[in-house]
Enzyme design. Sequence first.
Site, PDB file in Angstrom:
ATOM      1  N   TYR A 155     -37.749  -5.677  -5.571  1.00 15.32           N
ATOM      2  CA  TYR A 155     -36.628  -6.350  -6.243  1.00 15.32           C
ATOM      3  C   TYR A 155     -35.512  -5.351  -6.530  1.00 15.32           C
ATOM      4  O   TYR A 155     -34.341  -5.602  -6.227  1.00 15.32           O
ATOM      5  CB  TYR A 155     -37.135  -6.979  -7.540  1.00 15.32           C
ATOM      6  CG  TYR A 155     -36.111  -7.814  -8.277  1.00 15.32           C
ATOM      7  CD1 TYR A 155     -35.877  -9.144  -7.918  1.00 15.32           C
ATOM      8  CD2 TYR A 155     -35.391  -7.291  -9.351  1.00 15.32           C
ATOM      9  CE1 TYR A 155     -34.952  -9.925  -8.595  1.00 15.32           C
ATOM     10  CE2 TYR A 155     -34.464  -8.056 -10.037  1.00 15.32           C
ATOM     11  CZ  TYR A 155     -34.249  -9.368  -9.662  1.00 15.32           C
ATOM     12  OH  TYR A 155     -33.323 -10.131 -10.333  1.00 15.32           O
ATOM     13  N   LYS A 159     -31.849  -5.438  -4.811  1.00 16.04           N
ATOM     14  CA  LYS A 159     -30.647  -5.597  -5.635  1.00 16.04           C
ATOM     15  C   LYS A 159     -29.705  -4.402  -5.492  1.00 16.04           C
ATOM     16  O   LYS A 159     -28.485  -4.560  -5.548  1.00 16.04           O
ATOM     17  CB  LYS A 159     -31.039  -5.814  -7.098  1.00 16.04           C
ATOM     18  CG  LYS A 159     -31.768  -7.133  -7.363  1.00 16.04           C
ATOM     19  CD  LYS A 159     -30.954  -8.352  -6.932  1.00 16.04           C
ATOM     20  CE  LYS A 159     -31.600  -9.650  -7.386  1.00 16.04           C
ATOM     21  NZ  LYS A 159     -30.858 -10.843  -6.911  1.00 16.04           N
TER      22      LYS A 159
END
Length: 260
Positions: A155, A159
Amino acid sequence: MARFDGRVAIVTGAASGIGREIAHAFAAEGAIPVIADLNLEAAEKTAQEIRDKGGEAMAVAMDVTDEAAVDKGVDAVAEKYGRVDILVSNAGIQIVKPLVEFDLASWKKMLAIHLDGAFLTTRACLRHMYKANYGRVIYMGSVHSKEASKLKAPYVTAKHGLTGLAKTLAKEGAEHNVSANVVCPGFVRTPLVEKQIPEQAKEFGISEEDVVRKIMLKDTVDGEFTTTGDVADAVLFFAAAKNCVMTGQSVVVSHGWFMQ
């Protein structure tokens, strides 16, 4: 005159959570939101909510990791409305696990949804934006576009990657009046975050209350969650830009968690 009269805004992952809030916010200011989601039934429900309020909306089934599905969905929007003005790449999931235990399939799934999805939807929309010499692309990043947390390796990686994609598009898109920006929320109490609370409590051996207080909101200035409305406001701010003066930038919406 509303800020977005007649603008067509594709929002991925818009059947629920942050995406749904963004779609409603666009509609309230005159835009035509396109609810692009894996779950067509839920997408249609959100679109109908907007129609019930007097707005126009379209629901599209879209797996953002499927090249053919993305191209087909975006082309259907352009065919119906004759334009694609705004893309909000919002679709995402979360898998929480220590790096040493992450299986490759989960890693690839996370990167596919967040990064491949952003790339595929961007490319499909640019084909129409470049012809029109207008486009506003907003990626849904996170404070994890700037920071890192345990248990979230793919993640955080994804991102961070979105900021690089936005900067590249900012340079390539400028001659076509296409801007690219990233909105980076802190923790928003969506189902995605609610799911993490017991998962992290188990991994760290602490209470769910301590997950919220000592992990999620520890670095905020006031111990408050960011709201879906806060995020929607930031997205619309970038989408309303009259030119490329702010292109390539990211804004953190997090009650002071991570300050630039």
